[in-house]
Design a protein around this motif. Sequence first.
Motif, PDB file in Angstrom:
ATOM      1  N   TYR C 102      20.606  11.155  20.331  1.00  0.00           N
ATOM      2  CA  TYR C 102      20.339   9.726  20.146  1.00  0.00           C
ATOM      3  C   TYR C 102      21.641   8.951  19.992  1.00  0.00           C
ATOM      4  O   TYR C 102      21.793   7.844  20.520  1.00  0.00           O
ATOM      5  CB  TYR C 102      19.455   9.498  18.911  1.00  0.00           C
ATOM      6  N   ILE C 154      17.370   1.471  18.352  1.00  0.00           N
ATOM      7  CA  ILE C 154      17.485   2.909  18.090  1.00  0.00           C
ATOM      8  C   ILE C 154      18.778   3.279  17.377  1.00  0.00           C
ATOM      9  O   ILE C 154      18.946   4.425  16.998  1.00  0.00           O
ATOM     10  CB  ILE C 154      17.346   3.741  19.391  1.00  0.00           C
ATOM     11  N   GLY C 158      17.523   6.159  15.220  1.00  0.00           N
ATOM     12  CA  GLY C 158      17.668   7.254  16.173  1.00  0.00           C
ATOM     13  C   GLY C 158      18.645   8.296  15.674  1.00  0.00           C
ATOM     14  O   GLY C 158      18.262   9.409  15.306  1.00  0.00           O
ATOM     15  N   SER C 183      10.342  12.073  22.243  1.00  0.00           N
ATOM     16  CA  SER C 183      10.745  10.669  22.135  1.00  0.00           C
ATOM     17  C   SER C 183      12.161  10.482  22.656  1.00  0.00           C
ATOM     18  O   SER C 183      12.459   9.491  23.330  1.00  0.00           O
ATOM     19  CB  SER C 183      10.622  10.194  20.689  1.00  0.00           C
ATOM     20  N   SER C 234       7.800   5.985  23.631  1.00  0.00           N
ATOM     21  CA  SER C 234       8.811   6.744  22.896  1.00  0.00           C
ATOM     22  C   SER C 234       8.909   6.286  21.451  1.00  0.00           C
ATOM     23  O   SER C 234       8.956   7.098  20.528  1.00  0.00           O
ATOM     24  CB  SER C 234      10.165   6.590  23.596  1.00  0.00           C
ATOM     25  N   SER C 235       8.930   4.960  21.237  1.00  0.00           N
ATOM     26  CA  SER C 235       9.141   4.475  19.872  1.00  0.00           C
ATOM     27  C   SER C 235       7.906   4.705  19.018  1.00  0.00           C
ATOM     28  O   SER C 235       8.023   4.954  17.812  1.00  0.00           O
ATOM     29  CB  SER C 235       9.543   3.006  19.877  1.00  0.00           C
ATOM     30  N   GLY C 239       8.239   6.792  15.808  1.00  0.00           N
ATOM     31  CA  GLY C 239       7.829   6.132  14.571  1.00  0.00           C
ATOM     32  C   GLY C 239       6.836   6.981  13.797  1.00  0.00           C
ATOM     33  O   GLY C 239       6.977   7.174  12.585  1.00  0.00           O
ATOM     34  N   VAL C 270      10.673   2.137  10.998  1.00  0.00           N
ATOM     35  CA  VAL C 270       9.813   2.839  11.959  1.00  0.00           C
ATOM     36  C   VAL C 270       8.346   2.501  11.703  1.00  0.00           C
ATOM     37  O   VAL C 270       7.544   2.453  12.645  1.00  0.00           O
ATOM     38  CB  VAL C 270      10.055   4.364  11.942  1.00  0.00           C
ATOM     39  N   ALA C 273       7.727  -0.542  13.512  1.00  0.00           N
ATOM     40  CA  ALA C 273       7.788  -0.339  14.960  1.00  0.00           C
ATOM     41  C   ALA C 273       6.470   0.202  15.500  1.00  0.00           C
ATOM     42  O   ALA C 273       6.108  -0.080  16.640  1.00  0.00           O
ATOM     43  CB  ALA C 273       8.930   0.622  15.306  1.00  0.00           C
ATOM     44  N   GLU C 320      10.449  -6.958  15.215  1.00  0.00           N
ATOM     45  CA  GLU C 320      11.503  -6.173  15.865  1.00  0.00           C
ATOM     46  C   GLU C 320      12.883  -6.463  15.277  1.00  0.00           C
ATOM     47  O   GLU C 320      13.689  -5.549  15.105  1.00  0.00           O
ATOM     48  CB  GLU C 320      11.445  -6.453  17.375  1.00  0.00           C
TER      49      GLU C 320
END
Lengths: 206, 255, 646
Positions: C102, C154, C158, C183, C234-235, C239, C270, C273, C320
């Motif tokens: 990441y 991220i 991440g 992810s 992915s998020s 999350g 997260v 998210a 966000e």
Amino acid sequence: MSSVTIGEPAVHLEDPDKVGRRWRTGILLLILADGAFVAALLFSYFYLRGLNTEKAWVAHGQATASIVVGWLLAGGVVLSAALYHWALRGIRAGSEPRLVLGTLLAVAVLLATAIGQVMQLTTFPFGVADSAYSSALYTLAGANLFHLLLTAFLGAAMWNRGRLHIYSVTSNWQVRLVGLWWTWVAGAAVLGAFTTSFIASPNVGG
Amino acid sequence: MTAPTFGARARAWSRRAEVRGVFLIWVVLTALLCLFSFVPARLMGAPASPTKQAVETTMTLFTLAASPVAAFVWAIAIYSLVRWRHRGKQAPTEDGPAIRTNTPASALWVVVSSVLCLFLLVWGFVEVQAVATSASASDAMVVDVTGQQWVWTFSYPQEGNLESDQLYLPVNRPVIFHVTSKDVIHSFWVVQMGIKVDANPGETTQTSVTPDRLGRFDIRCAELCGLLHADMETSVHVVSPTDFRSWLRSNGGPG
Amino acid sequence: MRRLNVGTAVAGGLIGGSIAWFLAHQFLATDNPSGSNQVTILTMVGWAIGFMIGIGAFHGPWCWLMGRDQSHEDEKFLAGDGQGIGRYFRFTTDHKVVGIQYLVVTMVLLGVGGILAMMIRTDLIRPDSGFLSPQVYNSVVGLHGLTMIIATIIMVTGPFGNFIVPIMIGARDMAFPRLNALSLWLIVAFVPVLFSAAVLGGIPTGWSGYAPLSDQAPPGMDAYLTAIVIFAISSAIAGANITTTILTMRARGMTWNRTPIFVWGTLASVGLAIPAFPMFMGSMVLLGVDRTVGGQFYVASGGGSPWLYANLFWLMGHPEVYVIVIPAVAALMELTPVFARKPLFNYTAAVLSIVGIVGLSIMVWAHHMYASGWAPDLNGPFMLTTELISIPTGIIFLVVLGTIWRGRIWTTLPMMSTYAMLWNFIIGGVTGIYLSDVPADYDLHGSMFVTAHFHYTLMGAGLTGAIGALTYWFPKMTGRMLDRRAGFASFWLVQIGFNVTFLSMFAAGLAGQPRRVEHYDSLFGVANLVSSLGAYVIGLGMLILLYAVVSSWRRGPLAPANPWGSKTLEWTVPNPIPLENFEVLPVVIADPYGYGEGDLRVPVPRAPAPAEAVAGAATGADGATTPTGAVMTRTDAPPIPEQERP
């Protein structure tokens, strides 16, 4: 970098029940994420219907979809969820044949509903570009179909794994978690049928 | 019994070096920031409407209100750095005092920030009402504004739908803009008058203003609208009522 | 499975994309815009599916379906056991590998976004420079925005959420290691899809992708929407994974009031998210329907509405920004006690401020739409919720200042980031208050003032926090110390350049320069010239940071296990960190902020053997520092005694 640890296996084996409780949290969160996606679609439907921009939510003279068919499809999903939960109760009571039979029936009903959903998609009495209403119906139907296929995959796995004697009266957390997801999918289908039961915009004033 | 104790404690507190140091830096920074508070409004230029005047007053006032807060944060940061700095590659051998919390200080902080927030809200709501008065004026002139890629068109429904690509307005008369778009979203911004509303396809939005200064001002598109967004600008001419009449006549209007 | 790596993934992606492209050309009419949009989206979906097959992401679900659960050996292989550098190029489940992956992806995205920023500022250096054509300029602006938004989303959760959080809470790995790898590799699949927009006619809409401009955009927009769908999946997975890890896998004794503040910040980020990005995905699916089959969602003449898009977008878009800022600021709150050598001031208030910001953040979205004309009557209520956020945000300052106050301020690179945040975030916050005021926003909305404001929050607080986190955890993540001199040089260049760039951008915005314009009135000339020069200084500073990171990673001096004398759990594990972090799972007996509290908090007798093991591990490879972290942990397994806390 070395990865040597002393006295313990390099990959730690954990108690399956603990893993199961963890997965339960994870599945609930993934349902929350999927719920936000479904909510966005349903919000779009009601928002555009309420706004009725240029009085074109439903195009002038346009045919609309049958509400009954929508509820029948939702009923199919609910029936499959009920069958699945019958199977789940079976394995929790120790009856593996009931798990195999129940999941098989649930998947069959679900696939039949999916076929019905495809038939509805291909026989809507309007095109996707006719109006915001028709675009929304196609999109909701598509999202529902996606839900059904994903759930059918999970159901098929449950049937196959049940057949292979992987689950038992004490070890069945995966079956329970798929049941959670299945319940949500049935709920989403009902919400979809409910939403699309409201067709004409209340906003018709000048 | 408690009062003198409290007073004595307060006096002792105020004699502490760190309290005095922070206070001094705070006063100096606050003074500097208060002087700076008049800069934003100056950068915004001379207002051409009471609305813009209100916005500039807001900017100055909010900067003034924020000055002691920002100065306080920076004063503590600066003083701590100067007084208690540890240099070197190794961690300090001795830890700081184990202060876990300070309830009076925390409570005071929350109360002060809540009061400031309340002030912002009250000011904001009063200001919203004040700038909306042009919209309800009985003698208001209506202008239909249409955005399309990448030009503005103005039309005067009360003057036989006369159309123009430059906006002419009589001074000191309230004007209501009905704004729409033919294609994508644009945003109708009369810079020196401090008003803005999006031009949406399929919808008509409204904004209003009373221009109070003669001159030529800028209209710019404030919503990215495609290739030539940067060129989507025109002028507004605020003229005397007589000049406005003659402009209408010379452009085929009823005069 | 064992032969799959990033090479087979790219091959799979190219094959998948080619098959989809070929089939689409066979069966679809491609001589109209809808047709070419269909081809573009199908090709990209083909790429993504092929890529994920090629990396081995579908291997696990397939085995599960077939009832072949993975053996112990398989899991060891998946975790990257004994694979050296190769494990960074595979579907590896070890959270530390995923964290490093990441980090690298984030740095690549930030680098590309930074180059795009330099192009924008170069174009704007003169009122009419003509450096970029309007079409290219709009595209560069859109790609810069989107790249940076994804990178900043991220950049903390991440790398550090994956690498540090599990160790910090005393876990052996994430809750769902395979979802973790999934992810990450979805993000990798996403990157080429996003940048393909550059060669498909670009994104003319800016990162916000407002409809109906997005309906009439070239196929670059298809790349945008497909990329967002991949990113949202992915998020959501990441999350759910990180949230579950924090909720269920904290070490024994790590109650909520002993959980490090960075873990709280990560959880908040997260957690927000999870519902936010699926909504964005929903808006993108509708856009896809509009663009491929003539849907009417955003087309006013067909009964659709651009306001639908704006609402869905900002329902995601305002949470966000807190997804970005909260973990970055929480990382600074985490490291400030270490370098002030004092407990975190008012831990409870710190947690409550994070919770308060999360709660309010889902109720403020329409402050981006004051001037849209969407619902003027709602502007007042949204002004209320927006300005209320200033109270919990103020508490963050209280916590940091209270921690610094009377501390031993050890001015390391991480601590300097805290100071930079105190400066930048005040400016970002105060300018945010101007914009929350409805009449002021009517004037300033859509101007360069807004651009400068959100750079002060997302970059001045967010990116600064992420750099602080990187410099703080660098010794643990790489096992080496970061080059101090280069780090200092970079810090000052970036921070000074940043303030020059964006303070003058405020001036341009106040004077009336709109956002996202390729050329502008000469009235704004000076402000833009200064702004561009400042941007080059940022660029130079960032290059030096990149140099510092790369060179220290390769050749820097080896780091002791706990170079900062920190008390959180991640500093108790040795360098390099063994595969499952802890030989014996720690038991937590106090929060990790007991600086200056001496021996008060070590009343619990330690079991002899494991304690020795940990002490040995912590003084570790080169035996430099003894971790004071041992204060908060003991390593025996029996239940916690009642008298655990004095």
